[in-house]
Design a protein around this motif. Structure first.
Motif, short mmCIF file in Angstrom:
data_model
loop_
_atom_site.label_atom_id
_atom_site.label_comp_id
_atom_site.label_asym_id
_atom_site.label_seq_id
_atom_site.Cartn_x
_atom_site.Cartn_y
_atom_site.Cartn_z
N SER A 203 -15.09 4.53 -7.03
CA SER A 203 -14.37 3.25 -6.94
C SER A 203 -12.99 3.35 -7.58
O SER A 203 -12.02 2.75 -7.08
N ASP A 204 -12.88 4.09 -8.68
CA ASP A 204 -11.57 4.30 -9.30
C ASP A 204 -10.60 4.96 -8.31
O ASP A 204 -9.45 4.53 -8.16
N LEU A 205 -11.07 6.01 -7.66
CA LEU A 205 -10.22 6.72 -6.71
C LEU A 205 -9.88 5.83 -5.51
O LEU A 205 -8.72 5.77 -5.07
N GLY A 206 -10.88 5.11 -5.00
CA GLY A 206 -10.62 4.23 -3.87
C GLY A 206 -9.62 3.13 -4.22
O GLY A 206 -8.71 2.82 -3.44
N GLU A 207 -9.76 2.56 -5.41
CA GLU A 207 -8.83 1.50 -5.83
C GLU A 207 -7.42 2.05 -5.98
O GLU A 207 -6.44 1.39 -5.60
N ALA A 208 -7.28 3.24 -6.55
CA ALA A 208 -5.96 3.84 -6.70
C ALA A 208 -5.31 4.08 -5.34
O ALA A 208 -4.10 3.88 -5.16
N ILE A 209 -6.12 4.49 -4.36
CA ILE A 209 -5.58 4.70 -3.01
C ILE A 209 -5.11 3.37 -2.42
O ILE A 209 -4.04 3.29 -1.81
N VAL A 210 -5.90 2.31 -2.60
CA VAL A 210 -5.52 0.99 -2.08
C VAL A 210 -4.21 0.53 -2.73
O VAL A 210 -3.31 0.02 -2.05
N LEU A 211 -4.08 0.71 -4.03
CA LEU A 211 -2.86 0.31 -4.72
C LEU A 211 -1.66 1.14 -4.26
O LEU A 211 -0.55 0.61 -4.13
N SER A 212 -1.90 2.42 -4.00
CA SER A 212 -0.80 3.27 -3.54
C SER A 212 -0.34 2.88 -2.14
O SER A 212 0.79 3.19 -1.74
N GLN A 213 -1.21 2.20 -1.39
CA GLN A 213 -0.88 1.76 -0.02
C GLN A 213 -0.56 0.26 0.01
O GLN A 213 -0.69 -0.39 1.04
#
Length: 384
Positions: A203-213
């Motif tokens: 979830s940490d990685l997925g959230e970081a990807i969402v924020l980066s996009q």
């Protein structure tokens, strides 16, 4: 208006003090020339008086000659000074013209230029910043500099030791708070590479990807959240982002169902609940449905007063603790209980619950990893 009056007085005083030497110099030159003319006239009168005294017999020829010599000497000196003054008259006129120009420039041009620059670049209507606010800003800047220094040291260490999982765990959330989302993605990827999959890490990685996009739930992020749910079907964060992805894909019927399911598990301390309710109502609006009524438990709780909410929360947490005394094998409930104690500002109870959970799952490496991850994020340490 008072500001401009004070500014004008200060500017005028500064200009006057600056040109005062120029005015004095001009007066001195004029006074010097006038003194030379007076001296020459006096010397000439003295010579004429000696001639008259000699004719009257008041002076003899020897004394008269001596007096003539002295006056002639003074007259020669005066004439020499007068000639020097005459020779420098042209340059004196130029100097006077320069002084006049300088004075005019100081009185007129300098104030105009200063006013234009201040109006263009300044902020005359900006309120003064109180001393406390300036001190706080300086402290924040100092703290920021310290954080940047620490991040640089960790980055230097990780460049030489890319397999240091603890280093990546330290720097990843800092990257995210600093808005360096691409770096956060890279850090969370390394944590998973070195420590393996868990729901919080995915979830940490997925959230970081969402924020980066910029908030878009990409296909890669969606797959990560789905893997997280496969590991923990009760986890809130991956379900929240997946519901958000459904809304972004205009799958409003599925999105509404996902948001309703989430809100059934919400409590007043759930920071995500208001946002989820807004998303639910947006999906319902797209489906032509009225806003959600406060029929589910989360909406009902949010309609209560603060004191009533706290009492209900305490009752719910006590019930969860009692349930775990009878059925201690549910890891998700232990995580929920520990987090609830922290939200209620009961750190001793949170540490005690963490200790019991670690005892219960001592032989389950995956469960111990999740407990340690959550304890680290909440700043807890079990005392065994």
């Amino acid at each position: 208006m008072l500001f401009w009056i004070v500014l004008t007085i200060m500017l005028g005083s500064a200009i006057f003090l600056a040109i005062l030497p120029l005015l004095r110099s001009a007066r001195n030159d004029s006074a010097t020339a006038e003194t030379f003319d007076n001296d020459i006239a006096v010397f000439k009168d003295q010579l004429a008086e000696i001639e008259r005294d000699l004719k009257r017999g008041v002076l003899n020829e020897r004394d008269a000659e001596s007096a003539r010599s002295e006056i002639s000497r003074r007259l020669i000196e005066a004439n020499a000074k007068a000639e020097n003054t005459s020779e420098t008259a042209a340059s004196g006129q130029k100097a006077t013209l320069f002084r006049k120009f300088s004075a005019a420039f100081a009185f007129v041009v300098v104030p105009v230029i200063a006013a234009l620059m201040y109006v263009t670049l300044g902020s005359p209507e900006l309120n003064d910043q109180p001393l406390q606010a300036r001190v706080q800003n300086q402290q924040q800047n100092s703290d920021q500099s310290q954080i940047l220094g620490l991040v640089e040291r960790v980055e230097t260490h990780l460049a030489a030791n890319p397999d240091d999982d603890q280093g990546w765990e330290v720097v990843a959330p800092v990257y995210q708070r600093m808005g360096r989302y691409d770096d956060a993605v890279r850090a969370f990827e390394n944590i998973i590479r070195l420590r393996g999959d868990t729901e919080p890490r995915l979830s940490d990685l997925g959230e970081a990807i969402v924020l980066s996009q910029e908030g878009v739930v990409t296909q890669r992020a969606e797959k990560l959240f789905q893997r997280g749910i496969a590991l923990d079907a009760t986890a809130i964060r991956p379900r929240f982002f997946l519901a958000m992805g459904l809304t972004q894909e205009s799958k409003f019927q599925q999105a509404a169902q996902a948001w309703e399911a989430l809100l059934e598990e919400a409590t007043p301390q759930s920071a995500w609940a208001p946002g989820a309710l807004d998303q639910l109502n947006m999906a319902r609006s797209q489906l032509g449905l009225p806003p959600a009524e406060p029929s589910n438990s989360a909406a009902s709780i949010m309609s209560l007063s603060q004191q009533e909410q706290q009492e209900m929360i305490s009752t719910m947490v006590a019930g969860l603790a009692a349930k775990l005394e009878e059925e201690p094998g549910n890891l998700a409930d232990w995580l929920r209980l520990i987090r609830s104690y922290v939200v209620l500002e009961r750190p001793d109870d949170a540490v005690e619950a963490l200790r019991k959970a670690e005892t219960q799952f001592a032989s389950d490496q995956r469960a111990m990893t999740e407990l340690n991850d959550m304890a680290g994020s909440l700043g807890l340490t079990a005392q065994n």
